[in-house]
Design a protein around this motif. Structure first.
Motif, PDB file in Angstrom:
ATOM      1  N   GLY A  22       0.777  -1.236   0.000  1.00  0.00           N
ATOM      2  CA  GLY A  22       0.000   0.000   0.000  1.00  0.00           C
ATOM      3  C   GLY A  22       0.805   1.281   0.000  1.00  0.00           C
ATOM      4  N   LYS A  23       2.116   1.183  -0.199  1.00  0.00           N
ATOM      5  CA  LYS A  23       2.963   2.384  -0.198  1.00  0.00           C
ATOM      6  C   LYS A  23       3.270   2.870  -1.619  1.00  0.00           C
ATOM      7  N   GLY A  24       2.526   2.334  -2.595  1.00  0.00           N
ATOM      8  CA  GLY A  24       2.710   2.771  -3.972  1.00  0.00           C
ATOM      9  C   GLY A  24       1.695   3.838  -4.348  1.00  0.00           C
ATOM     10  N   LEU A  25       1.221   3.786  -5.593  1.00  0.00           N
ATOM     11  CA  LEU A  25       0.283   4.777  -6.118  1.00  0.00           C
ATOM     12  C   LEU A  25      -1.098   4.159  -6.305  1.00  0.00           C
ATOM     13  N   PRO A  26      -2.157   4.962  -6.192  1.00  0.00           N
ATOM     14  CA  PRO A  26      -3.502   4.428  -6.407  1.00  0.00           C
ATOM     15  C   PRO A  26      -3.748   4.160  -7.886  1.00  0.00           C
ATOM     16  N   ASP A  27      -4.562   3.157  -8.173  1.00  0.00           N
ATOM     17  CA  ASP A  27      -5.013   2.916  -9.541  1.00  0.00           C
ATOM     18  C   ASP A  27      -5.989   4.019  -9.920  1.00  0.00           C
ATOM     19  N   ILE A  28      -5.926   4.493 -11.161  1.00  0.00           N
ATOM     20  CA  ILE A  28      -6.777   5.614 -11.558  1.00  0.00           C
ATOM     21  C   ILE A  28      -8.250   5.265 -11.474  1.00  0.00           C
ATOM     22  N   ASN A  29      -8.577   3.973 -11.583  1.00  0.00           N
ATOM     23  CA  ASN A  29      -9.973   3.552 -11.471  1.00  0.00           C
ATOM     24  C   ASN A  29     -10.398   3.310 -10.030  1.00  0.00           C
ATOM     25  N   GLY A  30      -9.446   3.459  -9.099  1.00  0.00           N
ATOM     26  CA  GLY A  30      -9.789   3.352  -7.683  1.00  0.00           C
ATOM     27  C   GLY A  30      -9.930   1.946  -7.155  1.00  0.00           C
ATOM     28  N   TYR A  31      -9.430   0.946  -7.906  1.00  0.00           N
ATOM     29  CA  TYR A  31      -9.624  -0.437  -7.472  1.00  0.00           C
ATOM     30  C   TYR A  31      -8.616  -0.869  -6.407  1.00  0.00           C
ATOM     31  N   ARG A  32      -7.392  -0.355  -6.479  1.00  0.00           N
ATOM     32  CA  ARG A  32      -6.361  -0.807  -5.537  1.00  0.00           C
ATOM     33  C   ARG A  32      -5.270   0.256  -5.443  1.00  0.00           C
ATOM     34  N   ARG A  33      -4.393   0.048  -4.488  1.00  0.00           N
ATOM     35  CA  ARG A  33      -3.207   0.896  -4.365  1.00  0.00           C
ATOM     36  C   ARG A  33      -1.984   0.007  -4.491  1.00  0.00           C
ATOM     37  N   GLY A  34      -1.005   0.489  -5.226  1.00  0.00           N
ATOM     38  CA  GLY A  34       0.189  -0.304  -5.456  1.00  0.00           C
ATOM     39  C   GLY A  34       1.080  -0.400  -4.232  1.00  0.00           C
ATOM     40  N   ASP A  35       2.200  -1.117  -4.378  1.00  0.00           N
ATOM     41  CA  ASP A  35       3.145  -1.341  -3.289  1.00  0.00           C
ATOM     42  C   ASP A  35       4.463  -0.631  -3.596  1.00  0.00           C
ATOM     43  N   LEU A  36       5.297  -0.525  -2.566  1.00  0.00           N
ATOM     44  CA  LEU A  36       6.654  -0.011  -2.729  1.00  0.00           C
ATOM     45  C   LEU A  36       7.598  -1.203  -2.654  1.00  0.00           C
ATOM     46  N   LEU A  37       8.341  -1.422  -3.725  1.00  0.00           N
ATOM     47  CA  LEU A  37       9.272  -2.544  -3.786  1.00  0.00           C
ATOM     48  C   LEU A  37      10.682  -2.029  -3.494  1.00  0.00           C
ATOM     49  N   VAL A  38      11.298  -2.575  -2.455  1.00  0.00           N
ATOM     50  CA  VAL A  38      12.645  -2.175  -2.057  1.00  0.00           C
ATOM     51  C   VAL A  38      13.611  -3.256  -2.528  1.00  0.00           C
ATOM     52  N   ARG A  39      14.417  -2.917  -3.517  1.00  0.00           N
ATOM     53  CA  ARG A  39      15.370  -3.870  -4.069  1.00  0.00           C
ATOM     54  C   ARG A  39      16.727  -3.691  -3.374  1.00  0.00           C
ATOM     55  N   ILE A  40      17.239  -4.782  -2.812  1.00  0.00           N
ATOM     56  CA  ILE A  40      18.455  -4.729  -2.008  1.00  0.00           C
ATOM     57  C   ILE A  40      19.691  -4.897  -2.889  1.00  0.00           C
ATOM     58  N   ASN A  41      20.569  -3.931  -2.791  1.00  0.00           N
ATOM     59  CA  ASN A  41      21.894  -4.034  -3.406  1.00  0.00           C
ATOM     60  C   ASN A  41      22.929  -3.918  -2.287  1.00  0.00           C
ATOM     61  N   VAL A  42      24.011  -4.638  -2.407  1.00  0.00           N
ATOM     62  CA  VAL A  42      25.085  -4.566  -1.407  1.00  0.00           C
ATOM     63  C   VAL A  42      26.275  -3.852  -2.032  1.00  0.00           C
ATOM     64  N   TYR A  43      26.689  -2.784  -1.382  1.00  0.00           N
ATOM     65  CA  TYR A  43      27.790  -1.970  -1.901  1.00  0.00           C
ATOM     66  C   TYR A  43      29.123  -2.621  -1.550  1.00  0.00           C
ATOM     67  N   ILE A  44      29.912  -2.881  -2.583  1.00  0.00           N
ATOM     68  CA  ILE A  44      31.241  -3.454  -2.398  1.00  0.00           C
ATOM     69  C   ILE A  44      32.265  -2.374  -2.732  1.00  0.00           C
ATOM     70  N   PRO A  45      33.017  -1.895  -1.752  1.00  0.00           N
ATOM     71  CA  PRO A  45      34.005  -0.833  -2.034  1.00  0.00           C
ATOM     72  C   PRO A  45      35.135  -1.347  -2.930  1.00  0.00           C
ATOM     73  N   LYS A  46      35.653  -0.469  -3.791  1.00  0.00           N
ATOM     74  CA  LYS A  46      36.731  -0.852  -4.706  1.00  0.00           C
ATOM     75  C   LYS A  46      38.095  -0.820  -4.013  1.00  0.00           C
ATOM     76  N   ASP A  47      38.319   0.176  -3.173  1.00  0.00           N
ATOM     77  CA  ASP A  47      39.605   0.326  -2.497  1.00  0.00           C
ATOM     78  C   ASP A  47      39.388   0.341  -0.986  1.00  0.00           C
ATOM     79  N   LEU A  48      40.181  -0.448  -0.289  1.00  0.00           N
ATOM     80  CA  LEU A  48      40.076  -0.523   1.172  1.00  0.00           C
ATOM     81  C   LEU A  48      41.400  -0.116   1.813  1.00  0.00           C
ATOM     82  N   PRO A  49      41.323   0.575   2.924  1.00  0.00           N
ATOM     83  CA  PRO A  49      42.544   0.821   3.701  1.00  0.00           C
ATOM     84  C   PRO A  49      43.142  -0.506   4.174  1.00  0.00           C
TER      85      PRO A  49
END
Length: 385
Positions: free
Chosen positions: A323-350
């Motif tokens: 329910g954290k997305g946008l409403p359908d223009i016809n008012g039937y439902r509300r969309g969702d918020l999809l959180v896609r997980i990425n893991v940051y890998i640093p290129k240079d490390l101390p």
């Protein structure tokens, strides 16, 4: 009684092009036209039914809703004031006569003797205006009222839109004798064909002004700015077109105003990506947060929310916030918020951090296996602390 499928009525496939739909409607309208079927109530109903089908399928937005939701998606068409039940024959002629080259709107009168004498003076309609309106995701989510300034033609205030000077009179057009239309008869292999078109001398008005208004030069129109208030419903999409009836250009020398067409454009959100009614957020986690778990703030159209990230969260995982997305223009439902997980890998490390990673590399917990993670999270916590 259930309504027939519009594609079935016009005998076209659901993938038919706009031109194929237009040709199919023209064929049906000729077949069941009242002038060809005098006194035949069944033919008249089929004529209206074809007009209703064409009214829906010739409009991209209405056709999309019909394809998705059937008759319910277009308000049942005839039950909601559509052409099949709520409009007269003349209404149908005036709306769809253009596909017959002008003669259909004022009377079919063709095919050697089927003329119905429906000739009528042309009703002027002003041209439509098209404007673009940019909306933020928040405005799309909640709907919004917009005030826009448009430069348009309005009725001349000096002659009240008539185009005639004060005290001036009109005379009947000598070309069409006041009917606004001219008729031509030609011989074909099917017999005599009679066609009707707009009079070129009076532009279908049937009248000629004897003295023109000096302010508008007889056009009945003046150009000026006007502020129009429009209500944009929640859930609109990029490229969608809304219509505000009667807010377009005024008609020349009186008549019906055109419409104001609103083309929707979406402003790009800095963090959220739209996917229909759903929103997508790409979340970048550090390696420690992915391994040990964390609490992070996620942007939504309504503000930020806190989300718990479980320990051991894998790259590529998607969290769904209902329910954290946008409403359908016809008012039937509300969309969702999809959180896609990425893991940051640093290129240079101390060097110091690189040594920690080397220790981790030696840990059994980094060897793939079902029991590899036992006691790992506690060891990791101690190392980073």
């Amino acid at each position: 009684m259930s309504k027939r499928d519009y594609y079935e009525i016009l005998e076209v496939s659901k993938n038919a092009s706009a031109e194929e739909i237009k040709k199919a409607y023209r064929k049906k309208a000729i077949q069941f036209h009242p002038d060809k079927n005098p006194g035949n109530s069944e033919a008249e109903e089929k004529f209206k039914e074809a007009a209703e089908a064409y009214e829906i399928l010739s409009n991209d937005e209405k056709r999309r809703r019909y394809d998705q939701y059937g008759h319910a998606g277009v308000g049942g068409a005839s039950g909601g004031g559509g052409y099949g039940g709520g409009m007269s024959m003349d209404d149908i002629f005036s709306h769809f006569g253009d596909i017959f080259g002008g003669g259909f709107g004022g009377g079919f009168s063709g095919f050697g003797g089927f003329g119905g004498g429906r000739s009528q003076q042309r009703v002027n309609k002003g041209s439509n205006l098209r404007v673009k309106v940019k909306l933020t995701l928040q405005e799309i989510a909640n709907g919004v009222e917009k005030k826009i300034k448009v430069k348009k033609y309005v009725s001349c205030s000096h002659c009240s839109g008539t185009g005639a000077a004060n005290g001036s009179s009109y005379s009947d057009c000598s070309t069409c004798r006041g009917t606004g239309q001219v008729t031509r008869i030609s011989n074909t292999i099917l017999g005599q064909m009679q066609t009707t078109s707009t009079c070129p001398s009076c532009n279908g008005e049937g009248k000629i002004i004897t003295q023109k208004c000096a302010q508008c030069n007889g056009e009945g129109l003046m150009r000026q700015d006007e502020v129009v208030t429009i209500q944009i419903p929640a859930g609109v999409e990029e490229g969608m077109q809304l219509s505000v009836s009667g807010k377009g250009n005024a008609a020349r020398r009186g008549g019906i105003n055109g419409d104001l067409l609103i083309l929707i454009q979406e402003e790009k959100h800095p963090e959220l990506i739209r996917d229909g009614s759903d929103l997508v957020f790409n979340l970048s986690l550090s390696v420690p947060d992915a391994i040990l778990g964390s609490a992070v703030e996620i942007p939504t159209v309504e503000g930020k929310v806190k989300v718990k990230i479980d320990a051991g969260t894998q790259p590529g995982k998607t969290l769904r916030l209902k329910g954290k997305g946008l409403p359908d223009i016809n008012g039937y439902r509300r969309g969702d918020l999809l959180v896609r997980i990425n893991v940051y890998i640093p290129k240079d490390l101390p060097k110091e951090e690189a040594r920690l990673v080397e220790k981790l590399k030696e840990s059994e917990a980094f060897t793939p296996g079902e029991d590899a993670g036992q006691n790992f999270f506690s060891r990791m916590k101690n190392m980073f602390e």
